[in-house]
Design a protein around this motif. Structure first.
Motif, PDB file in Angstrom:
ATOM      1  N   ILE A   4       6.036  -8.485  -7.746  1.00 46.65           N
ATOM      2  CA  ILE A   4       6.317  -7.970  -6.406  1.00 46.65           C
ATOM      3  C   ILE A   4       5.686  -6.586  -6.264  1.00 46.65           C
ATOM      4  CG2 ILE A   4       8.124  -7.342  -4.780  1.00 46.65           C
ATOM      5  CD1 ILE A   4       7.882 -10.362  -5.407  1.00 46.65           C
ATOM      6  N   GLY A   5       4.956  -6.397  -5.164  1.00 50.97           N
ATOM      7  CA  GLY A   5       4.229  -5.163  -4.944  1.00 50.97           C
ATOM      8  C   GLY A   5       4.780  -4.305  -3.830  1.00 50.97           C
ATOM      9  N   VAL A   6       6.025  -4.568  -3.416  1.00 48.83           N
ATOM     10  CA  VAL A   6       6.709  -3.752  -2.406  1.00 48.83           C
ATOM     11  C   VAL A   6       8.113  -3.471  -2.914  1.00 48.83           C
ATOM     12  CG1 VAL A   6       5.374  -4.627  -0.442  1.00 48.83           C
ATOM     13  CG2 VAL A   6       7.462  -5.821  -1.145  1.00 48.83           C
ATOM     14  N   THR A   7       8.805  -2.531  -2.271  1.00 45.24           N
ATOM     15  CA  THR A   7      10.136  -2.146  -2.769  1.00 45.24           C
ATOM     16  C   THR A   7      11.089  -3.325  -2.831  1.00 45.24           C
ATOM     17  OG1 THR A   7      10.682  -1.459  -0.514  1.00 45.24           O
ATOM     18  CG2 THR A   7       9.961   0.243  -2.040  1.00 45.24           C
ATOM     19  N   VAL A   8      11.172  -4.105  -1.764  1.00 46.10           N
ATOM     20  CA  VAL A   8      11.982  -5.314  -1.715  1.00 46.10           C
ATOM     21  C   VAL A   8      11.222  -6.351  -0.888  1.00 46.10           C
ATOM     22  CG1 VAL A   8      14.170  -6.372  -1.042  1.00 46.10           C
ATOM     23  CG2 VAL A   8      14.134  -3.979  -1.791  1.00 46.10           C
ATOM     24  N   ALA A   9      10.988  -7.510  -1.465  1.00 50.85           N
ATOM     25  CA  ALA A   9      10.298  -8.589  -0.760  1.00 50.85           C
ATOM     26  C   ALA A   9      11.275  -9.721  -0.495  1.00 50.85           C
ATOM     27  CB  ALA A   9       9.124  -9.109  -1.587  1.00 50.85           C
ATOM     28  N   GLN A 102       2.250  -8.951  -0.290  1.00 47.48           N
ATOM     29  CA  GLN A 102       3.357  -8.297  -0.979  1.00 47.48           C
ATOM     30  C   GLN A 102       3.372  -8.569  -2.477  1.00 47.48           C
ATOM     31  OE1 GLN A 102       6.947  -9.389   1.239  1.00 47.48           O
ATOM     32  NE2 GLN A 102       6.627  -7.613   2.581  1.00 47.48           N
ATOM     33  N   LEU A 103       2.326  -9.212  -2.976  1.00 52.30           N
ATOM     34  CA  LEU A 103       2.196  -9.456  -4.402  1.00 52.30           C
ATOM     35  C   LEU A 103       1.152  -8.524  -4.992  1.00 52.30           C
ATOM     36  CD1 LEU A 103       2.286 -13.361  -4.491  1.00 52.30           C
ATOM     37  CD2 LEU A 103       4.124 -11.774  -5.106  1.00 52.30           C
ATOM     38  N   ALA A 104       1.289  -8.266  -6.280  1.00 53.25           N
ATOM     39  CA  ALA A 104       0.340  -7.409  -6.985  1.00 53.25           C
ATOM     40  C   ALA A 104       0.073  -8.008  -8.360  1.00 53.25           C
ATOM     41  CB  ALA A 104       0.897  -5.995  -7.121  1.00 53.25           C
ATOM     42  N   GLU A 105      -1.014  -7.576  -8.962  1.00 54.03           N
ATOM     43  CA  GLU A 105      -1.339  -7.979 -10.327  1.00 54.03           C
ATOM     44  C   GLU A 105      -1.822  -6.760 -11.081  1.00 54.03           C
ATOM     45  OE1 GLU A 105      -3.865 -11.309 -10.728  1.00 54.03           O
ATOM     46  OE2 GLU A 105      -2.790 -12.533  -9.270  1.00 54.03           O
ATOM     47  N   GLY A 106      -1.530  -6.722 -12.383  1.00 59.81           N
ATOM     48  CA  GLY A 106      -1.993  -5.598 -13.173  1.00 59.81           C
ATOM     49  C   GLY A 106      -1.006  -5.212 -14.247  1.00 59.81           C
ATOM     50  N   ASP A 107      -1.312  -4.136 -14.957  1.00 60.28           N
ATOM     51  CA  ASP A 107      -0.495  -3.710 -16.088  1.00 60.28           C
ATOM     52  C   ASP A 107       0.931  -3.376 -15.683  1.00 60.28           C
ATOM     53  OD1 ASP A 107      -2.655  -4.044 -17.712  1.00 60.28           O
ATOM     54  OD2 ASP A 107      -3.218  -1.924 -17.752  1.00 60.28           O
TER      55      ASP A 107
END
Length: 311
Positions: A4-9, A102-107
């Motif tokens: 999840i790439g936002v505070t709350v999805a 609202q999604l993310a990828e990475g370390d």
């Protein structure tokens, strides 16, 4: 690994489920408080009655993408499962649809044990890239960026949105834990007294009944399923007259077809008191069980704390 790439999805039941009024909750950043302020009683109730929202997921929570689709407005969506929210809907985790934005990828998305956990109702993540600050929910977990000195007042973390810091007094470090006791559950739960109910809510911006107990037990290291209908299948069965603080109370009532279904859960505090997030347009409260409609609807008690001394 996606996360999840936002505070709350919000996880929605389909890409077509959100309405125009929900737009502010679908972007990146997700303007959650703006969205909640715009909802009136009817539009809040429709999230439940029309089965639009399924659950919510916090920043950096790992998810698995199962499918991608573009909606009628040209927006990209992903069907995902959330392994940290067990559900009978899918043995791999809670399923639902989320805007791809609202999604993310990475370390920062790695599911690691060296995580910092927000233990206050909210905490501000500060000095993110481009000078951003974000208001985070209780139980948000982020990766520890580097060791913390004993006298530090900041904890630096890595997130899907970059590096930032959280106030030291708002978090638990990886080796810090709440005692797994009924007293802890009550103390944490009472901090949300007066918080407005939100259907499918699973953050400190708004909980539904099962989201509240799911989060409280997660805070003391006990993983429960996300929904009350699944939670009732777990734990140790207890006779109603033998309930004690820390037990969960389950309630049933007829559905639209007249069948009795489990539709509510509360945390028992002892002395005939329970803490719960009652229903749409109500607020988290502590109340007496005896003499209430809940006493008539009580159908099961489940125990998760192993000994009386753990209460």
């Amino acid at each position: 690994m996606s996360c999840i790439g936002v505070t709350v999805a919000g996880l929605w039941t389909s890409p077509e489920a959100p309405r125009a009024i929900d737009a502010s909750a679908l972007g990146n950043p997700a303007l959650l408080e703006h969205w909640l302020a715009a909802l009136d009683d009817d539009t809040r109730l429709a999230l439940c009655k029309e089965k639009r929202l399924a659950t919510q997921v916090l920043l950096d929570t790992p998810v698995e993408i199962l499918e991608r689709r573009r909606d009628s407005q040209g927006n990209d969506w992903c069907r995902v499962i959330v392994p940290s929210q067990p559900s009978s809907l899918d043995p791999r985790g809670y399923p639902g649809w989320i805007p791809a934005a609202q999604l993310a990828e990475g370390d920062g998305c790695l599911a690691v044990t060296e995580a910092v956990t927000v233990v206050t109702p909210v905490a501000w993540l500060q000095e993110l890239p481009r000078g951003r600050s974000l208001k985070l929910s209780f139980l948000t977990r982020l990766r520890l960026a580097h060791p913390v000195a004993k006298d530090a007042n900041r904890v630096w973390v890595e997130s899907a949105l970059g590096r930032g810091w959280l106030p030291r007094n708002c978090v638990h470090l990886p080796d810090e834990r709440f005692p797994a006791t009924a007293a802890t559950l009550e103390r944490l739960g009472r901090r949300f007294d007066g918080l407005r109910y939100l259907w499918a809510g699973n953050s400190s911006f708004g909980y539904d009944c099962s989201g509240l107990v799911h989060s409280l037990f997660a805070a003391i290291g006990i993983a429960l399923p996300r929904d009350a209908s699944d939670q009732i299948e777990t734990g140790q069965s207890v006779e109603s007259g033998e309930r004690r603080p820390g037990d969960l109370l389950f309630f049933e009532k007829p559905d639209d077809e007249g069948r009795l279904v489990v539709d509510h859960v509360a945390l028992y505090l002892g002395d005939d008191r329970m803490l719960h997030s009652p229903t749409n347009n109500a607020r988290v409260e502590c109340r007496r069980l005896g003499g209430s409609r809940y006493a008539e609807q009580l159908c099961a008690v489940r125990r998760y704390l192993s000994t009386p001394e753990a209460s």
